[in-house]
Design a protein around this motif. Structure first.
Motif, PDB file in Angstrom:
ATOM      1  N   THR A 149     -17.510 -25.566  22.101  1.00 45.87           N
ATOM      2  CA  THR A 149     -16.476 -25.944  21.138  1.00 45.87           C
ATOM      3  C   THR A 149     -15.197 -26.339  21.855  1.00 45.87           C
ATOM      4  O   THR A 149     -14.710 -25.601  22.718  1.00 45.87           O
ATOM      5  CB  THR A 149     -16.167 -24.779  20.174  1.00 45.87           C
ATOM      6  OG1 THR A 149     -17.344 -24.483  19.413  1.00 45.87           O
ATOM      7  CG2 THR A 149     -15.043 -25.136  19.221  1.00 45.87           C
ATOM      8  N   VAL A 150     -14.659 -27.501  21.509  1.00 42.71           N
ATOM      9  CA  VAL A 150     -13.358 -27.917  22.019  1.00 42.71           C
ATOM     10  C   VAL A 150     -12.376 -27.875  20.862  1.00 42.71           C
ATOM     11  O   VAL A 150     -12.656 -28.364  19.771  1.00 42.71           O
ATOM     12  CB  VAL A 150     -13.401 -29.330  22.655  1.00 42.71           C
ATOM     13  CG1 VAL A 150     -13.849 -30.398  21.678  1.00 42.71           C
ATOM     14  CG2 VAL A 150     -12.032 -29.690  23.235  1.00 42.71           C
ATOM     15  N   GLY A 151     -11.212 -27.248  21.106  1.00 41.15           N
ATOM     16  CA  GLY A 151     -10.152 -27.181  20.109  1.00 41.15           C
ATOM     17  C   GLY A 151      -8.998 -28.061  20.516  1.00 41.15           C
ATOM     18  O   GLY A 151      -8.500 -27.958  21.641  1.00 41.15           O
ATOM     19  N   LEU A 152      -8.567 -28.929  19.621  1.00 37.77           N
ATOM     20  CA  LEU A 152      -7.499 -29.881  19.899  1.00 37.77           C
ATOM     21  C   LEU A 152      -6.272 -29.516  19.081  1.00 37.77           C
ATOM     22  O   LEU A 152      -6.319 -29.508  17.846  1.00 37.77           O
ATOM     23  CB  LEU A 152      -7.945 -31.305  19.570  1.00 37.77           C
ATOM     24  CG  LEU A 152      -9.260 -31.761  20.217  1.00 37.77           C
ATOM     25  CD1 LEU A 152      -9.632 -33.142  19.724  1.00 37.77           C
ATOM     26  CD2 LEU A 152      -9.132 -31.735  21.737  1.00 37.77           C
ATOM     27  N   VAL A 153      -5.180 -29.203  19.767  1.00 39.12           N
ATOM     28  CA  VAL A 153      -3.924 -28.921  19.079  1.00 39.12           C
ATOM     29  C   VAL A 153      -3.142 -30.230  19.023  1.00 39.12           C
ATOM     30  O   VAL A 153      -2.542 -30.657  20.001  1.00 39.12           O
ATOM     31  CB  VAL A 153      -3.120 -27.829  19.809  1.00 39.12           C
ATOM     32  CG1 VAL A 153      -1.840 -27.521  19.031  1.00 39.12           C
ATOM     33  CG2 VAL A 153      -3.952 -26.563  19.958  1.00 39.12           C
ATOM     34  N   ARG A 172     -18.913 -29.375  19.684  1.00 37.85           N
ATOM     35  CA  ARG A 172     -18.321 -29.110  18.380  1.00 37.85           C
ATOM     36  C   ARG A 172     -16.818 -29.295  18.531  1.00 37.85           C
ATOM     37  O   ARG A 172     -16.216 -28.792  19.482  1.00 37.85           O
ATOM     38  CB  ARG A 172     -18.645 -27.676  17.952  1.00 37.85           C
ATOM     39  CG  ARG A 172     -17.983 -27.231  16.651  1.00 37.85           C
ATOM     40  CD  ARG A 172     -18.320 -25.778  16.385  1.00 37.85           C
ATOM     41  NE  ARG A 172     -17.678 -25.270  15.181  1.00 37.85           N
ATOM     42  CZ  ARG A 172     -17.007 -24.136  15.105  1.00 37.85           C
ATOM     43  NH1 ARG A 172     -16.910 -23.354  16.190  1.00 37.85           N
ATOM     44  NH2 ARG A 172     -16.465 -23.734  13.977  1.00 37.85           N
ATOM     45  N   VAL A 173     -16.181 -30.011  17.597  1.00 41.47           N
ATOM     46  CA  VAL A 173     -14.767 -30.342  17.729  1.00 41.47           C
ATOM     47  C   VAL A 173     -13.974 -29.758  16.561  1.00 41.47           C
ATOM     48  O   VAL A 173     -14.239 -30.059  15.394  1.00 41.47           O
ATOM     49  CB  VAL A 173     -14.541 -31.868  17.782  1.00 41.47           C
ATOM     50  CG1 VAL A 173     -13.062 -32.167  18.029  1.00 41.47           C
ATOM     51  CG2 VAL A 173     -15.404 -32.500  18.854  1.00 41.47           C
ATOM     52  N   LEU A 174     -12.996 -28.913  16.898  1.00 42.43           N
ATOM     53  CA  LEU A 174     -12.039 -28.391  15.936  1.00 42.43           C
ATOM     54  C   LEU A 174     -10.675 -28.985  16.255  1.00 42.43           C
ATOM     55  O   LEU A 174     -10.333 -29.176  17.425  1.00 42.43           O
ATOM     56  CB  LEU A 174     -11.950 -26.865  16.016  1.00 42.43           C
ATOM     57  CG  LEU A 174     -13.225 -26.069  15.757  1.00 42.43           C
ATOM     58  CD1 LEU A 174     -12.958 -24.574  15.955  1.00 42.43           C
ATOM     59  CD2 LEU A 174     -13.759 -26.333  14.354  1.00 42.43           C
ATOM     60  N   ALA A 175      -9.900 -29.284  15.216  1.00 43.93           N
ATOM     61  CA  ALA A 175      -8.575 -29.852  15.434  1.00 43.93           C
ATOM     62  C   ALA A 175      -7.565 -29.195  14.511  1.00 43.93           C
ATOM     63  O   ALA A 175      -7.858 -28.958  13.326  1.00 43.93           O
ATOM     64  CB  ALA A 175      -8.589 -31.359  15.205  1.00 43.93           C
ATOM     65  N   TYR A 176      -6.394 -28.913  15.068  1.00 46.48           N
ATOM     66  CA  TYR A 176      -5.282 -28.415  14.269  1.00 46.48           C
ATOM     67  C   TYR A 176      -4.176 -29.457  14.284  1.00 46.48           C
ATOM     68  O   TYR A 176      -3.685 -29.845  15.352  1.00 46.48           O
ATOM     69  CB  TYR A 176      -4.736 -27.099  14.827  1.00 46.48           C
ATOM     70  CG  TYR A 176      -3.411 -26.710  14.205  1.00 46.48           C
ATOM     71  CD1 TYR A 176      -3.372 -26.157  12.927  1.00 46.48           C
ATOM     72  CD2 TYR A 176      -2.209 -26.928  14.882  1.00 46.48           C
ATOM     73  CE1 TYR A 176      -2.161 -25.822  12.332  1.00 46.48           C
ATOM     74  CE2 TYR A 176      -0.992 -26.597  14.293  1.00 46.48           C
ATOM     75  CZ  TYR A 176      -0.978 -26.044  13.020  1.00 46.48           C
ATOM     76  OH  TYR A 176       0.222 -25.726  12.438  1.00 46.48           O
ATOM     77  N   ASP A 177      -3.801 -29.920  13.098  1.00 47.29           N
ATOM     78  CA  ASP A 177      -2.687 -30.858  12.963  1.00 47.29           C
ATOM     79  C   ASP A 177      -2.260 -30.861  11.503  1.00 47.29           C
ATOM     80  O   ASP A 177      -2.974 -31.374  10.644  1.00 47.29           O
ATOM     81  CB  ASP A 177      -3.086 -32.270  13.394  1.00 47.29           C
ATOM     82  CG  ASP A 177      -1.886 -33.196  13.522  1.00 47.29           C
ATOM     83  OD1 ASP A 177      -0.927 -33.030  12.745  1.00 47.29           O
ATOM     84  OD2 ASP A 177      -1.900 -34.076  14.404  1.00 47.29           O
TER      85      ASP A 177
END
Length: 314
Positions: A149-153, A172-177
């Motif tokens: 899992t990669v998390g992108l802020v 798996r890609v999670l993003a917070y924006d």
């Protein structure tokens, strides 16, 4: 066009601009402040030349510099991050602040992946071992990214490019924006706590603000997975460097890749230089020939857009 016939002065806080950007501003006189202009340098040049615009490459633009002349109408960043510009002071004085949004996105996204791969595969460490005569095939284990899992802020132009590569790798890609309107297939929006808890790789792609300074701190690092990787190609102030050093030395984090720092230029001796599992680069993620042209032309075009709009109204 002679200097006397020019429409005004554009002050550039650097030594040059791409020729394509110079051509865009051909009706203006360009004044270059040098490679490392101080506030006093820029104050003196602003007082002397009364620029209608400032293109910011290096150094910061403070209220003192803005007040040094009454002609200034626009401050244009040669890049995307405007944290070196006092935007509130500019707004109070009716001065537009613009950024060359997306101009360096391909370059920074590529550098992000260079750091991710180097951390996951221990490229720098293995190279050093080989040069010392070691052959670590029987003892080394790299981190495979597929299925992780990669998390992108931050999910702007850079974050979206990083995500596209992650999806192609089977991650798996999670993003917070909070400003993201939606995501492409394969990317899921999540809150920061979810990113901290679930990311094997956490990558920062957001601007620096008063609210998110040191968002990566002892508490957030403690919430991350053991053996996770942190990459920062955004702004150094997002990371509490002392807390990061502790997490790296303790083994809480597998590795970190840093292209930006709390204080720049990075000055030796620095505590990060003694940390074996961190990879350092001197804020050059967006420094490519293509990005140099794109940032210069973007910054120049922003100057013209503001000045020509004001001239049309007048």
């Amino acid at each position: 066009m002679s200097a006397a016939a020019k429409k005004g002065v554009v002050l550039v806080t650097g030594v040059d601009l791409a020729p394509q950007a110079v051509d865009i501003l051909r009706d203006y006189e360009l004044v270059f402040a040098g490679a490392k202009p101080t506030e006093d340098d820029l104050l003196k040049l602003s007082t002397q030349h009364q620029p209608v615009a400032i293109i910011v490459r290096y150094g910061g633009i403070t209220s003192r510099i803005m007040d040094a002349n009454k002609a200034l109408r626009v401050i244009s960043k040669h890049g995307t991050g405007i944290d070196t510009i006092d935007s509130r002071a500019a707004q109070e004085r009716g001065i537009a602040v613009k950024a060359a949004a997306g101009a360096n996105a391909p370059a920074v996204a590529e550098h992000t992946w260079a750091l991710v791969f180097a951390c996951a595969k221990n490229v720098v460490g293995l190279d050093a071992r080989m040069r010392e005569g070691h052959w670590d095939k029987s003892t080394h284990k790299s981190l495979e990214l597929q299925g992780r899992t990669v998390g992108l802020v931050g999910f702007g132009a850079i974050g979206r490019r990083v995500a596209a590569t992650a999806v192609s790798l089977g991650m798996r890609v999670l993003a917070y924006d909070p400003y993201a309107k939606g995501t492409p297939p394969g990317v899921q929006l999540a809150d920061l706590d979810t990113l901290f808890a679930q990311s094997d790789v956490l990558s920062l792609h957001c601007p620096l603000t008063a609210e998110n300074r040191h968002m990566i701190n002892a508490a957030s690092l403690a919430r991350m997975k053991d053996g996770a990787i942190l990459v920062n190609t955004a702004r150094g102030g997002l990371v509490d460097e002392q807390a990061l050093i502790s997490a790296l030395n303790s083994g809480k984090l597998r590795a970190a890749g840093l292209d930006s720092f709390e204080k720049e230029p990075f000055a030796a001796p620095h505590p990060l230089q003694g940390v074996r599992n961190v990879i350092l680069s001197p804020h050059i993620g967006g420094v490519t020939e293509d990005a140099y042209i794109a940032m210069g032309t973007g910054a120049a075009a922003n100057v013209l857009t503001v000045l020509e709009a004001e001239q049309a109204i007048a």
